[in-house]
Design an enzyme around this catalytic site. Structure first.
Site, PDB file in Angstrom:
ATOM      1  N   GLU A  47       0.676  -1.086   0.057  1.00 58.26           N
ATOM      2  CA  GLU A  47      -0.083   0.084   0.088  1.00 58.26           C
ATOM      3  C   GLU A  47       0.596   1.239  -0.141  1.00 58.26           C
ATOM      4  O   GLU A  47       0.656   2.165   0.938  1.00 58.26           O
ATOM      5  CB  GLU A  47      -0.966  -0.158   1.324  1.00 58.26           C
ATOM      6  CG  GLU A  47      -1.954  -1.135   1.395  1.00 58.26           C
ATOM      7  CD  GLU A  47      -2.798  -1.433   2.557  1.00 58.26           C
ATOM      8  OE1 GLU A  47      -2.776  -0.404   3.275  1.00 58.26           O
ATOM      9  OE2 GLU A  47      -3.337  -2.557   2.673  1.00 58.26           O
ATOM     10  N   ASN A 104       1.961  -5.078  -3.319  1.00 59.39           N
ATOM     11  CA  ASN A 104       0.500  -5.259  -3.020  1.00 59.39           C
ATOM     12  C   ASN A 104      -0.364  -4.003  -2.557  1.00 59.39           C
ATOM     13  O   ASN A 104       0.297  -3.366  -1.873  1.00 59.39           O
ATOM     14  CB  ASN A 104       0.548  -6.259  -1.623  1.00 59.39           C
ATOM     15  CG  ASN A 104      -0.645  -6.962  -1.217  1.00 59.39           C
ATOM     16  OD1 ASN A 104      -1.627  -7.480  -2.180  1.00 59.39           O
ATOM     17  ND2 ASN A 104      -1.214  -6.909   0.041  1.00 59.39           N
ATOM     18  N   HIS A 116     -10.588  -5.833  -1.674  1.00 64.02           N
ATOM     19  CA  HIS A 116     -11.469  -5.420  -0.631  1.00 64.02           C
ATOM     20  C   HIS A 116     -12.924  -4.906  -1.363  1.00 64.02           C
ATOM     21  O   HIS A 116     -12.569  -3.771  -1.625  1.00 64.02           O
ATOM     22  CB  HIS A 116     -10.935  -4.740   0.444  1.00 64.02           C
ATOM     23  CG  HIS A 116     -10.030  -5.522   1.109  1.00 64.02           C
ATOM     24  ND1 HIS A 116     -10.400  -6.645   1.886  1.00 64.02           N
ATOM     25  CD2 HIS A 116      -8.505  -5.425   1.285  1.00 64.02           C
ATOM     26  CE1 HIS A 116      -9.057  -7.103   2.419  1.00 64.02           C
ATOM     27  NE2 HIS A 116      -8.046  -6.162   1.894  1.00 64.02           N
ATOM     28  N   GLU A 165      -6.546 -10.251  -1.132  1.00 67.85           N
ATOM     29  CA  GLU A 165      -7.202 -10.267   0.304  1.00 67.85           C
ATOM     30  C   GLU A 165      -8.753 -10.260  -0.131  1.00 67.85           C
ATOM     31  O   GLU A 165      -9.274  -9.476   0.432  1.00 67.85           O
ATOM     32  CB  GLU A 165      -6.751  -9.155   0.580  1.00 67.85           C
ATOM     33  CG  GLU A 165      -5.187  -8.870   1.055  1.00 67.85           C
ATOM     34  CD  GLU A 165      -4.791  -7.875   1.846  1.00 67.85           C
ATOM     35  OE1 GLU A 165      -5.532  -6.970   2.309  1.00 67.85           O
ATOM     36  OE2 GLU A 165      -3.416  -7.498   2.002  1.00 67.85           O
ATOM     37  N   ASP A 194     -12.478 -10.013  -0.433  1.00 72.03           N
ATOM     38  CA  ASP A 194     -13.747 -10.197   0.431  1.00 72.03           C
ATOM     39  C   ASP A 194     -14.820  -9.146  -0.206  1.00 72.03           C
ATOM     40  O   ASP A 194     -14.382  -8.329  -0.838  1.00 72.03           O
ATOM     41  CB  ASP A 194     -13.570  -9.940   1.986  1.00 72.03           C
ATOM     42  CG  ASP A 194     -12.759  -8.773   2.441  1.00 72.03           C
ATOM     43  OD1 ASP A 194     -12.979  -7.779   1.726  1.00 72.03           O
ATOM     44  OD2 ASP A 194     -12.287  -8.742   3.633  1.00 72.03           O
TER      45      ASP A 194
END
Ligand code: 9MR
Length: 375
Positions: free
Chosen positions: A155, A203, A239, A268, A270
């Protein structure tokens, strides 16, 4: 006659058992369906839940890769300067090894969630540079041969595609402030020196579609490849919510990174769903909408040879960062219910993987690329 009845009753029981296994993933697990198309099926996991047999049984059955949700972050691995704690991370690695799973490491460098000693130390750039070098060297070195891929830097870009301010970049930084992505390149070089065989990833979140952030990551990867900075892949966190606008461009985005010679992993995923004040679903329709988003992400990954892993951030609604993070306004973000029952999202991933199985040329390309990379 009596024997025949007993025999057929046993056959019915066997069939029922097989059906039950299939329903719960069993012979059609994400793990095996992913393996057939060359994709690792992953989940973020936490060793504090290993005492829950449903948790471990689900992980073992459905996943071929796990990633520590928090245990390899700086705050966990170097809680005091120069004092390293690898116990929780090691526990996760042992579990993975015992069940034939790969481990993705997360992460070596991030602006957030660092220990207080780091923020409050008032270190000079020269000191910070040495702290960063030592940390990356020790952590990647400790897990060499056991962690196959690292999120080296997490990030670093904002939504406009500018580098975020951080203790590593410019507050005060390691002496490369104003030098663009130089501090990131440095992190990759140190990680590579500590574990030359690990695959090294950058990432980030909100970079699934083609936008200012993913453009900036693309430019960085292109530059790193041109200059021989050791980068192997990009992690797209994913996300998402039910609208998930960027997902329509996900395949094209993965393809353009593939064109640079790096792989992409969904790291990641979701999909948060709104809940009422009692924490319940507004309607069961939401789970069908959620499944569509999961299916689209799985399809995009499966159809692009550069996409080598499909990982969710946890796997059961029993343990997810979403409710707390959204002040209980969202929940139900993962493919298994809190009782470990596969949700529509689970079946959407499975059917996307199976659909891709028919397209053998993509699978063939993915496996060939992967072999070349690992050579
Ligand atoms: O899910 C993680 C949560 O338990 C932690 O409190 C938090 C801070 O360490 O990190 C969460 O995981 C984040 C991941 O490391 C990086 N991408 C965003 C994830 C969700 O915030």
């Amino acid at each position: 006659m009596a024997r025949r009845i007993v025999g057929s009753a046993a056959a019915v029981m066997l069939l029922a058992l097989a059906g039950g296994l299939m329903a719960a993933g069993g012979s059609q697990s994400l793990r095996s369906a992913g393996a057939r198309i060359g994709i690792l099926a992953g989940a973020a996991a936490a060793p504090q839940h290993f005492s829950d047999p449903n948790y471990t049984a689900t992980l073992i059955r459905d996943y071929s890769m796990i990633e520590p949700e928090n245990q390899m972050k700086w705050r966990a691995t170097e809680p005091a300067r120069g004092q390293f704690n690898f116990r929780p991370g090691d526990e996760l690695v042992r579990f993975a090894q015992a069940h034939g799973m790969k481990v993705r490491g997360h992460n070596l460098l991030w602006a957030k969630f660092n220990p207080a000693w780091l923020y409050r130390g008032h270190f000079t750039p020269a000191q910070l540079r040495e702290i960063m070098r030592q940390h990356i060297t020790r952590v990647a070195g400790h897990y060499a041969g056991r962690v196959f891929a690292w999120d080296v830097v997490n990030e670093a870009f904002d939504r406009e595609g500018h580098l975020r301010h951080s203790i590593w970049y410019d507050r005060p930084g390691i002496g490369l402030a104003g030098d663009g992505t130089a501090y990131i390149a440095q992190a990759f070089r140190w990680a590579h020196a500590a574990d030359p065989k690990a695959l090294l990833f950058y990432n980030d979140f909100d970079a699934e579609g083609i936008n200012a952030k993913s453009d900036a990551i693309y430019a960085m990867v292109k530059d790193f490849k041109a200059r021989g900075v050791p980068i192997d892949g990009v992690g797209l966190q994913a996300h998402l919510g039910l609208n998930a606008a960027g997902v329509s461009q996900l395949a094209a985005n993965i393809a353009r990174f593939g064109g640079l010679g790096v792989q992409v992993q969904i790291t990641e995923l979701d999909v948060r769903v709104p809940v009422n004040a009692q924490g319940q679903l507004l309607s069961s329709n939401e789970l069908a909408r959620q499944a569509k988003v999961y299916g689209r992400v799985a399809e995009a990954c499966a159809q692009e040879p550069a996409c080598t892993a499909f990982q969710t951030w946890g796997f059961t609604d029993r343990y997810s960062w979403i409710p707390h993070h959204t002040h209980e306004k969202f929940g139900f973000a993962l493919p298994f219910s809190s009782a470990y029952k596969p949700k529509p999202a689970y079946y959407a991933i499975l059917s996307a993987f199976k659909k891709a199985e028919r397209n053998r040329s993509v699978t063939g390309q993915r496996i060939r690329l992967e072999r070349e990379r690992l050579r």
